[in-house]
Scaffold this motif. Structure first.
Motif, PDB file in Angstrom:
ATOM      1  N   MET A  58      38.109  10.792  39.489  1.00  0.00           N
ATOM      2  CA  MET A  58      37.936  10.435  38.073  1.00  0.00           C
ATOM      3  C   MET A  58      38.701  11.435  37.191  1.00  0.00           C
ATOM      4  N   GLU A  59      39.691  10.938  36.491  1.00  0.00           N
ATOM      5  CA  GLU A  59      40.453  11.802  35.592  1.00  0.00           C
ATOM      6  C   GLU A  59      39.942  11.599  34.168  1.00  0.00           C
ATOM      7  N   VAL A  60      39.223  12.574  33.659  1.00  0.00           N
ATOM      8  CA  VAL A  60      38.672  12.476  32.312  1.00  0.00           C
ATOM      9  C   VAL A  60      39.755  12.808  31.298  1.00  0.00           C
ATOM     10  N   SER A  61      39.843  12.029  30.227  1.00  0.00           N
ATOM     11  CA  SER A  61      40.840  12.298  29.196  1.00  0.00           C
ATOM     12  C   SER A  61      40.373  13.410  28.271  1.00  0.00           C
ATOM     13  N   LEU A  62      41.346  14.089  27.654  1.00  0.00           N
ATOM     14  CA  LEU A  62      40.999  15.110  26.659  1.00  0.00           C
ATOM     15  C   LEU A  62      40.227  14.475  25.508  1.00  0.00           C
ATOM     16  N   GLN A  63      40.613  13.241  25.156  1.00  0.00           N
ATOM     17  CA  GLN A  63      39.879  12.511  24.110  1.00  0.00           C
ATOM     18  C   GLN A  63      38.385  12.454  24.436  1.00  0.00           C
ATOM     19  N   ALA A  64      38.070  12.025  25.653  1.00  0.00           N
ATOM     20  CA  ALA A  64      36.662  11.895  26.052  1.00  0.00           C
ATOM     21  C   ALA A  64      35.962  13.250  26.068  1.00  0.00           C
ATOM     22  N   ALA A  65      36.663  14.271  26.547  1.00  0.00           N
ATOM     23  CA  ALA A  65      36.054  15.606  26.616  1.00  0.00           C
ATOM     24  C   ALA A  65      35.754  16.145  25.216  1.00  0.00           C
ATOM     25  N   LEU A  66      36.714  15.970  24.291  1.00  0.00           N
ATOM     26  CA  LEU A  66      36.500  16.470  22.926  1.00  0.00           C
ATOM     27  C   LEU A  66      35.387  15.694  22.229  1.00  0.00           C
ATOM     28  N   GLU A  67      35.367  14.373  22.434  1.00  0.00           N
ATOM     29  CA  GLU A  67      34.299  13.572  21.819  1.00  0.00           C
ATOM     30  C   GLU A  67      32.933  13.992  22.366  1.00  0.00           C
ATOM     31  N   ALA A  68      32.883  14.244  23.666  1.00  0.00           N
ATOM     32  CA  ALA A  68      31.600  14.631  24.270  1.00  0.00           C
ATOM     33  C   ALA A  68      31.101  15.953  23.697  1.00  0.00           C
ATOM     34  N   LEU A  69      32.027  16.876  23.474  1.00  0.00           N
ATOM     35  CA  LEU A  69      31.616  18.215  23.028  1.00  0.00           C
ATOM     36  C   LEU A  69      31.535  18.334  21.510  1.00  0.00           C
ATOM     37  N   ALA A  70      31.989  17.310  20.788  1.00  0.00           N
ATOM     38  CA  ALA A  70      31.932  17.362  19.318  1.00  0.00           C
ATOM     39  C   ALA A  70      30.556  16.948  18.818  1.00  0.00           C
ATOM     40  N   ASP A  71      29.546  17.236  19.594  1.00  0.00           N
ATOM     41  CA  ASP A  71      28.168  16.964  19.181  1.00  0.00           C
ATOM     42  C   ASP A  71      27.340  18.216  19.463  1.00  0.00           C
ATOM     43  N   PRO A  72      26.672  18.744  18.460  1.00  0.00           N
ATOM     44  CA  PRO A  72      25.978  20.026  18.633  1.00  0.00           C
ATOM     45  C   PRO A  72      24.828  19.971  19.636  1.00  0.00           C
ATOM     46  N   ILE A  73      24.160  18.838  19.731  1.00  0.00           N
ATOM     47  CA  ILE A  73      23.065  18.730  20.710  1.00  0.00           C
ATOM     48  C   ILE A  73      23.631  18.770  22.126  1.00  0.00           C
ATOM     49  N   ARG A  74      24.733  18.067  22.345  1.00  0.00           N
ATOM     50  CA  ARG A  74      25.330  18.090  23.688  1.00  0.00           C
ATOM     51  C   ARG A  74      25.813  19.487  24.039  1.00  0.00           C
ATOM     52  N   ARG A  75      26.389  20.207  23.063  1.00  0.00           N
ATOM     53  CA  ARG A  75      26.809  21.582  23.346  1.00  0.00           C
ATOM     54  C   ARG A  75      25.596  22.463  23.635  1.00  0.00           C
ATOM     55  N   GLN A  76      24.479  22.197  22.967  1.00  0.00           N
ATOM     56  CA  GLN A  76      23.266  22.967  23.227  1.00  0.00           C
ATOM     57  C   GLN A  76      22.766  22.723  24.654  1.00  0.00           C
ATOM     58  N   ILE A  77      22.786  21.467  25.097  1.00  0.00           N
ATOM     59  CA  ILE A  77      22.383  21.144  26.473  1.00  0.00           C
ATOM     60  C   ILE A  77      23.271  21.904  27.458  1.00  0.00           C
ATOM     61  N   VAL A  78      24.572  21.881  27.209  1.00  0.00           N
ATOM     62  CA  VAL A  78      25.516  22.579  28.091  1.00  0.00           C
ATOM     63  C   VAL A  78      25.207  24.071  28.143  1.00  0.00           C
ATOM     64  N   ARG A  79      24.950  24.671  26.983  1.00  0.00           N
ATOM     65  CA  ARG A  79      24.659  26.116  26.964  1.00  0.00           C
ATOM     66  C   ARG A  79      23.363  26.424  27.704  1.00  0.00           C
ATOM     67  N   GLU A  80      22.348  25.585  27.522  1.00  0.00           N
ATOM     68  CA  GLU A  80      21.071  25.855  28.199  1.00  0.00           C
ATOM     69  C   GLU A  80      21.222  25.717  29.713  1.00  0.00           C
ATOM     70  N   LEU A  81      22.029  24.751  30.151  1.00  0.00           N
ATOM     71  CA  LEU A  81      22.237  24.594  31.589  1.00  0.00           C
ATOM     72  C   LEU A  81      23.061  25.744  32.166  1.00  0.00           C
ATOM     73  N   ALA A  82      23.949  26.307  31.350  1.00  0.00           N
ATOM     74  CA  ALA A  82      24.757  27.426  31.823  1.00  0.00           C
ATOM     75  C   ALA A  82      23.917  28.678  32.025  1.00  0.00           C
ATOM     76  N   ASP A  83      22.751  28.703  31.393  1.00  0.00           N
ATOM     77  CA  ASP A  83      21.890  29.892  31.447  1.00  0.00           C
ATOM     78  C   ASP A  83      20.954  29.909  32.653  1.00  0.00           C
ATOM     79  N   VAL A  84      20.893  28.822  33.410  1.00  0.00           N
ATOM     80  CA  VAL A  84      19.946  28.752  34.526  1.00  0.00           C
ATOM     81  C   VAL A  84      20.694  28.393  35.803  1.00  0.00           C
ATOM     82  N   PRO A  85      20.096  28.673  36.970  1.00  0.00           N
ATOM     83  CA  PRO A  85      20.753  28.273  38.223  1.00  0.00           C
ATOM     84  C   PRO A  85      20.864  26.745  38.322  1.00  0.00           C
ATOM     85  N   ASP A  86      21.854  26.297  39.100  1.00  0.00           N
ATOM     86  CA  ASP A  86      22.031  24.860  39.332  1.00  0.00           C
ATOM     87  C   ASP A  86      20.748  24.227  39.845  1.00  0.00           C
TER      88      ASP A  86
END
Lengths: 103, 103
Positions: free
Chosen positions: A1-29
């Motif tokens: 699956m090749e994700v486009s930069l468009q899709a990646a930027l749209e996904a991250l241009a939401d503060p709640i989604r960035r918050q989810i990403v940050r919280e997941l980065a803080d804990v083990p998989d």
């Protein structure tokens, strides 16, 4: 699956989604189930949509364990596809609520 | 002016704006007037809005020279604020038109 930069930027241009990403980065998989994000100020259906967007853009891997849906941040994979993008998100100070887009 | 990551991601989550950025990166500073972007498939008023968004987020500097509005990509300044973000945009292959968001 090749994700486009468009899709990646749209996904991250939401503060709640960035918050989810940050919280997941803080804990083990595989330690944070989706059900532990209900502190975020969005409806349950919206939260579910955010997880779907993050999964579709290659940021999340999910697996079900009993009644819980566990998450893994696909950090090395995403870093390989979009070098530098995730570090910007992880380094972001918690955005002020005034910056949250109107829904 | 401290631009938020939210504003930067929103500005770049548009394929026409990324195209403008790439075209400006290909030419020396202050050589491309806004009037030379009319090949882009958007209305003139939309194009003007895109330039405003890029300017507001610190990606563009503009100055008027006679009837022309010249542009400079604020590449070093933006790279310092959001390391790695602009290189992703500049390395992007030209997006397929099917990826353009519906407006």
């Amino acid at each position: 699956m090749e994700v486009s930069l468009q899709a990646a930027l749209e996904a991250l241009a939401d503060p709640i989604r960035r918050q989810i990403v940050r919280e997941l980065a803080d804990v083990p998989d595989w330690t944070r189930p989706c059900g532990t994000f209900t502190h975020l100020p969005v409806a349950k259906s919206t939260l579910s949509h955010h997880f779907t967007v993050l999964r579709n853009v290659g940021l999340l891997e999910q697996r079900d364990e009993g009644a819980r849906r566990l998450n893994r941040l696909r950090r090395p994979e995403f870093d390989a596809r979009f070098p530098g993008l995730l570090p910007l998100v992880l380094a972001e100070e918690h955005p002020k609520s005034s910056e949250h887009p109107k829904r």
